[in-house]
Design an enzyme around this catalytic site. Structure first.
Site, PDB file in Angstrom:
ATOM      1  N   ARG A  53       0.929  -1.352   0.202  1.00  0.00           N
ATOM      2  CA  ARG A  53      -0.051   0.045   0.109  1.00  0.00           C
ATOM      3  C   ARG A  53       0.940   1.143  -0.013  1.00  0.00           C
ATOM      4  O   ARG A  53       0.610   2.163  -0.818  1.00  0.00           O
ATOM      5  CB  ARG A  53      -0.912   0.146   1.165  1.00  0.00           C
ATOM      6  CG  ARG A  53      -2.219  -0.995   1.391  1.00  0.00           C
ATOM      7  CD  ARG A  53      -3.188  -0.771   2.409  1.00  0.00           C
ATOM      8  NE  ARG A  53      -2.313  -1.637   3.368  1.00  0.00           N
ATOM      9  CZ  ARG A  53      -2.447  -2.496   3.767  1.00  0.00           C
ATOM     10  NH1 ARG A  53      -3.531  -3.495   3.374  1.00  0.00           N
ATOM     11  NH2 ARG A  53      -1.701  -3.343   4.596  1.00  0.00           N
ATOM     12  N   MET A  54       1.959   1.281   0.775  1.00  0.00           N
ATOM     13  CA  MET A  54       2.733   2.455   0.863  1.00  0.00           C
ATOM     14  C   MET A  54       3.731   2.573   0.049  1.00  0.00           C
ATOM     15  O   MET A  54       3.868   3.612  -0.803  1.00  0.00           O
ATOM     16  CB  MET A  54       3.293   2.285   2.352  1.00  0.00           C
ATOM     17  CG  MET A  54       2.533   2.963   3.438  1.00  0.00           C
ATOM     18  SD  MET A  54       1.802   4.608   3.277  1.00  0.00           S
ATOM     19  CE  MET A  54       3.242   5.567   2.873  1.00  0.00           C
ATOM     20  N   GLY A  91      10.137   3.592   7.329  1.00  0.00           N
ATOM     21  CA  GLY A  91       8.974   3.643   7.921  1.00  0.00           C
ATOM     22  C   GLY A  91       8.241   2.531   8.453  1.00  0.00           C
ATOM     23  O   GLY A  91       7.085   2.740   9.155  1.00  0.00           O
ATOM     24  N   THR A  92       8.609   1.462   8.398  1.00  0.00           N
ATOM     25  CA  THR A  92       8.233   0.376   8.942  1.00  0.00           C
ATOM     26  C   THR A  92       7.957   0.478  10.330  1.00  0.00           C
ATOM     27  O   THR A  92       8.746   0.878  10.893  1.00  0.00           O
ATOM     28  CB  THR A  92       9.260  -1.022   8.584  1.00  0.00           C
ATOM     29  OG1 THR A  92       9.597  -1.011   7.120  1.00  0.00           O
ATOM     30  CG2 THR A  92       8.495  -2.304   9.146  1.00  0.00           C
ATOM     31  N   ALA A  97      11.105   7.053  11.066  1.00  0.00           N
ATOM     32  CA  ALA A  97      10.147   7.894  11.669  1.00  0.00           C
ATOM     33  C   ALA A  97       8.726   6.753  11.678  1.00  0.00           C
ATOM     34  O   ALA A  97       8.337   6.291  10.893  1.00  0.00           O
ATOM     35  CB  ALA A  97       9.539   9.054  10.829  1.00  0.00           C
ATOM     36  N   HIS A 149      -7.053   1.856  13.109  1.00  0.00           N
ATOM     37  CA  HIS A 149      -6.287   1.430  11.897  1.00  0.00           C
ATOM     38  C   HIS A 149      -7.425   0.435  11.160  1.00  0.00           C
ATOM     39  O   HIS A 149      -8.244  -0.294  11.928  1.00  0.00           O
ATOM     40  CB  HIS A 149      -4.915   1.087  12.091  1.00  0.00           C
ATOM     41  CG  HIS A 149      -3.962   2.117  12.254  1.00  0.00           C
ATOM     42  ND1 HIS A 149      -3.714   2.499  13.520  1.00  0.00           N
ATOM     43  CD2 HIS A 149      -3.062   2.911  11.200  1.00  0.00           C
ATOM     44  CE1 HIS A 149      -2.970   3.545  13.440  1.00  0.00           C
ATOM     45  NE2 HIS A 149      -2.532   3.963  12.104  1.00  0.00           N
ATOM     46  N   LYS A 185      -4.052  -4.135   9.541  1.00  0.00           N
ATOM     47  CA  LYS A 185      -2.768  -3.864  10.443  1.00  0.00           C
ATOM     48  C   LYS A 185      -2.248  -4.956  11.108  1.00  0.00           C
ATOM     49  O   LYS A 185      -3.098  -5.571  11.819  1.00  0.00           O
ATOM     50  CB  LYS A 185      -3.032  -2.766  11.107  1.00  0.00           C
ATOM     51  CG  LYS A 185      -1.785  -1.938  11.634  1.00  0.00           C
ATOM     52  CD  LYS A 185      -1.741  -0.569  12.141  1.00  0.00           C
ATOM     53  CE  LYS A 185      -0.526   0.056  12.800  1.00  0.00           C
ATOM     54  NZ  LYS A 185       0.776  -0.201  11.961  1.00  0.00           N
TER      55      LYS A 185
HETATM   56  P1  NAD Z   1       1.555  -3.684   2.930  1.00  0.00           P
HETATM   57  O1  NAD Z   1       1.407  -4.902   3.765  1.00  0.00           O
HETATM   58  O2  NAD Z   1       0.702  -3.233   2.052  1.00  0.00           O
HETATM   59  O3  NAD Z   1       2.914  -3.735   2.124  1.00  0.00           O
HETATM   60  C1  NAD Z   1       4.031  -4.267   2.676  1.00  0.00           C
HETATM   61  C2  NAD Z   1       5.210  -4.697   1.505  1.00  0.00           C
HETATM   62  O4  NAD Z   1       6.182  -5.025   2.004  1.00  0.00           O
HETATM   63  C3  NAD Z   1       4.342  -5.813   0.533  1.00  0.00           C
HETATM   64  O5  NAD Z   1       4.317  -5.593  -0.563  1.00  0.00           O
HETATM   65  C4  NAD Z   1       5.194  -7.087   0.986  1.00  0.00           C
HETATM   66  O6  NAD Z   1       5.193  -7.914   0.092  1.00  0.00           O
HETATM   67  C5  NAD Z   1       6.376  -6.220   1.195  1.00  0.00           C
HETATM   68  N1  NAD Z   1       7.427  -6.987   2.051  1.00  0.00           N
HETATM   69  C6  NAD Z   1       7.317  -7.876   3.021  1.00  0.00           C
HETATM   70  N2  NAD Z   1       8.400  -8.478   3.502  1.00  0.00           N
HETATM   71  C7  NAD Z   1       9.415  -8.034   2.447  1.00  0.00           C
HETATM   72  C8  NAD Z   1      10.765  -8.488   2.157  1.00  0.00           C
HETATM   73  N3  NAD Z   1      11.643  -9.345   2.906  1.00  0.00           N
HETATM   74  N4  NAD Z   1      11.356  -7.818   1.350  1.00  0.00           N
HETATM   75  C9  NAD Z   1      10.776  -7.087   0.212  1.00  0.00           C
HETATM   76  N5  NAD Z   1       9.412  -6.794   0.523  1.00  0.00           N
HETATM   77  C10 NAD Z   1       8.705  -7.246   1.525  1.00  0.00           C
HETATM   78  O7  NAD Z   1       1.819  -2.517   4.285  1.00  0.00           O
HETATM   79  P2  NAD Z   1       1.832  -1.031   4.250  1.00  0.00           P
HETATM   80  O8  NAD Z   1       0.266  -0.569   4.668  1.00  0.00           O
HETATM   81  O9  NAD Z   1       2.346  -0.434   3.038  1.00  0.00           O
HETATM   82  O10 NAD Z   1       2.738  -0.649   5.669  1.00  0.00           O
HETATM   83  C11 NAD Z   1       4.098  -1.152   5.447  1.00  0.00           C
HETATM   84  C12 NAD Z   1       4.824  -1.024   6.656  1.00  0.00           C
HETATM   85  O11 NAD Z   1       4.684   0.584   6.929  1.00  0.00           O
HETATM   86  C13 NAD Z   1       3.866  -1.215   8.059  1.00  0.00           C
HETATM   87  O12 NAD Z   1       4.738  -1.510   9.083  1.00  0.00           O
HETATM   88  C14 NAD Z   1       3.213  -0.204   8.468  1.00  0.00           C
HETATM   89  O13 NAD Z   1       2.753  -0.037   9.763  1.00  0.00           O
HETATM   90  C15 NAD Z   1       4.047   0.960   8.283  1.00  0.00           C
HETATM   91  N6  NAD Z   1       3.482   2.154   7.802  1.00  0.00           N
HETATM   92  C16 NAD Z   1       4.176   3.343   8.445  1.00  0.00           C
HETATM   93  C17 NAD Z   1       3.899   4.600   8.028  1.00  0.00           C
HETATM   94  C18 NAD Z   1       4.641   5.824   8.371  1.00  0.00           C
HETATM   95  O14 NAD Z   1       4.411   6.820   8.299  1.00  0.00           O
HETATM   96  N7  NAD Z   1       5.925   5.426   9.236  1.00  0.00           N
HETATM   97  C19 NAD Z   1       2.630   4.819   7.245  1.00  0.00           C
HETATM   98  C20 NAD Z   1       1.868   3.613   6.872  1.00  0.00           C
HETATM   99  C21 NAD Z   1       2.310   2.415   7.025  1.00  0.00           C
END
Ligand code: NAD
Length: 256
Positions: free
Chosen positions: A13-14, A86-87, A110, A144, A148
């Site tokens: 998503r991000m 951002g993870t 962050a 959320h 999540k």
């Molecule tokens: P998501 O599940 O939609 O996307 C995560 C992506 O990472 C997926 O495409 C997955 O296949 C990939 N992935 C997982 N393991 C991997 C690996 N070993 N190598 C390569 N790719 C890999 O999740 P999301 O909603 O995009 O959120 C991702 C993370 O970002 C979460 O931890 C979420 O809490 C965090 N987040 C942070 C912020 C911020 O502002 N800091 C904002 C939104 C989400």
């Protein structure tokens, strides 16, 4: 920036929005990585692994999963490129790996890249310093989307850290989270967390200071993940070429 921006988790998503915001900002996309079989955009070079991505990029912007952090920190430090992480849901060991990498490369880490949330964090610290913990109970409530995987959210933990900092205490010593069953009375000075999950809520956080005579609440609602993606791109531009160190979004926004 010469080589461009690499996106880790480009099918997520991000990740998809980060790639889009990089294009909007007119920046070059060096490539992306994701898990095998993930649906990724066809117009971005899909690289083999984090080492290949780090070697091909000036800066890697990463939104993946906490389980990747330690290996990715080592690969990024070895390649010498900057990292915007951002993870969320990181363990203390993950955080230590990020700090170790930041001795060799510039890292912006962050829990939330939106400018509004970072302003809220700055206000939270000031409010906590002014509202004593023995009178004003601090409670953090977040909601959320149903997908999540970690709780409380990174932003909620960030709010808790800001309150703890304002009060000069350690968050780990005063956290009360996941209350269930016979928990006993609330401890004086505790910082409470509650997490709601459902629907497609992008992110809602409320910090409540509850005294016997008044309540004060600070609420942030995100309606579009682009707030985080555009903030991450802003961080990527800011951090490229900086000396090694662990930076926050407050540093990027000039609020530190
Ligand atoms: P998501 O599940 O939609 O996307 C995560 C992506 O990472 C997926 O495409 C997955 O296949 C990939 N992935 C997982 N393991 C991997 C690996 N070993 N190598 C390569 N790719 C890999 O999740 P999301 O909603 O995009 O959120 C991702 C993370 O970002 C979460 O931890 C979420 O809490 C965090 N987040 C942070 C912020 C911020 O502002 N800091 C904002 C939104 C989400």
């Amino acid at each position: 920036m010469n080589k461009g921006i690499g996106v880790a988790g480009i099918g997520g998503r991000m990740g998809l929005l980060v790639a889009d915001e990089a294009r909007v900002a007119g920046l070059k996309l060096a490539g992306g990585i994701d898990r095998p079989g993930a649906a990724v955009p066809g117009d971005v070079a899909l690289l083999a692994d984090i080492a290949a991505l780090a070697a091909a990029s000036d800066v890697v912007v990463e939104f993946t999963h906490a389980s990747t952090v330690q290996a990715h920190a080592a690969a990024i430090a070895a390649a010498g490129c900057a990292w915007v992480l951002g993870t969320t849901g990181l363990s203390p060991e993950d955080e230590a790996a990020v700090a170790e990498a930041a001795k060799r490369v510039a890292v912006v880490h962050a829990p939330n890249f939106s400018p509004g949330v970072n302003l809220v964090l700055a206000l939270a610290e000031k409010m906590a310093a002014a509202l004593p913990g023995d009178t004003y109970d601090a409670e953090i409530v977040e909601m959320h989307h149903r997908q999540k995987v970690d709780a409380p959210s990174g932003t909620a933990v960030g709010m808790g850290r800001a309150v703890a900092k304002g009060r000069g205490v350690n968050l780990a010593d005063v956290t009360e989270s996941g209350r269930d069953g016979h928990t006993g009375a609330r401890k004086t000075g505790a910082i409470g967390f509650a997490a709601l999950r459902g629907g497609q809520v992008v992110g809602e956080h409320t910090l409540l200071f509850a005294a016997a005579t008044e309540h004060i609440a600070l609420t942030h609602r995100a309606f579009d993940r682009r707030a985080f993606a555009s903030g991450a791109i802003r961080a990527a531009i800011w951090v490229t070429g900086r000396p090694p160190g662990l930076y926050s979004m407050m540093d990027v926004l000039g609020m530190s």
